[in-house]
Design a protein around this motif. Sequence first.
Motif, PDB file in Angstrom:
ATOM      1  N   GLY A   5       8.711  -6.424   0.680  1.00 50.99           N
ATOM      2  CA  GLY A   5       7.578  -7.131   1.268  1.00 50.99           C
ATOM      3  C   GLY A   5       7.626  -7.210   2.779  1.00 50.99           C
ATOM      4  N   THR A   6       8.128  -6.165   3.438  1.00 53.29           N
ATOM      5  CA  THR A   6       8.201  -6.169   4.899  1.00 53.29           C
ATOM      6  C   THR A   6       7.728  -4.832   5.473  1.00 53.29           C
ATOM      7  N   ILE A   7       7.216  -4.915   6.690  1.00 51.13           N
ATOM      8  CA  ILE A   7       6.908  -3.739   7.499  1.00 51.13           C
ATOM      9  C   ILE A   7       7.620  -3.942   8.824  1.00 51.13           C
ATOM     10  N   ASP A  53      -2.418  -4.330   6.667  1.00 51.72           N
ATOM     11  CA  ASP A  53      -1.057  -4.053   6.193  1.00 51.72           C
ATOM     12  C   ASP A  53      -0.994  -3.132   4.973  1.00 51.72           C
ATOM     13  N   TYR A  54      -1.915  -3.224   4.033  1.00 56.58           N
ATOM     14  CA  TYR A  54      -1.847  -2.376   2.838  1.00 56.58           C
ATOM     15  C   TYR A  54      -2.349  -0.959   3.071  1.00 56.58           C
ATOM     16  N   GLN A  55      -2.930  -0.687   4.241  1.00 54.58           N
ATOM     17  CA  GLN A  55      -3.417   0.650   4.540  1.00 54.58           C
ATOM     18  C   GLN A  55      -2.501   1.409   5.496  1.00 54.58           C
ATOM     19  N   LEU A  56      -1.432   0.779   5.965  1.00 51.97           N
ATOM     20  CA  LEU A  56      -0.518   1.427   6.901  1.00 51.97           C
ATOM     21  C   LEU A  56       0.439   2.349   6.152  1.00 51.97           C
ATOM     22  N   GLU A  57       0.701   3.494   6.731  1.00 53.14           N
ATOM     23  CA  GLU A  57       1.598   4.485   6.142  1.00 53.14           C
ATOM     24  C   GLU A  57       2.901   4.533   6.924  1.00 53.14           C
ATOM     25  N   PRO A  58       4.041   4.716   6.257  1.00 56.38           N
ATOM     26  CA  PRO A  58       5.319   4.833   6.958  1.00 56.38           C
ATOM     27  C   PRO A  58       5.286   5.963   7.980  1.00 56.38           C
ATOM     28  N   GLY A  59       5.773   5.677   9.186  1.00 59.01           N
ATOM     29  CA  GLY A  59       5.855   6.681  10.237  1.00 59.01           C
ATOM     30  C   GLY A  59       4.548   6.950  10.949  1.00 59.01           C
TER      31      GLY A  59
END
Length: 70
Positions: A5-7, A53-59
Amino acid sequence: SWQKGTIEGEVTAGNFEWQFQWRFTAEKTLILEPSQGRALIQEPLHRFLEKWDYQLEPGGDYSFTVRAQF
């Protein structure tokens, strides 16, 4: 880590650079370091993360505009 549950990421604005951790589980929490200039970015970044937050992709690279009057 979506499972925890973290970014985590970084924000740059002009000569400033911050590292942040967004905890989006039960109690949404934003940790932003270092403290220098934090007041300029904390509230706009918090609003951005709450919305996207739910639409962000890693990197991925993302941008948002901070409007302020000095």
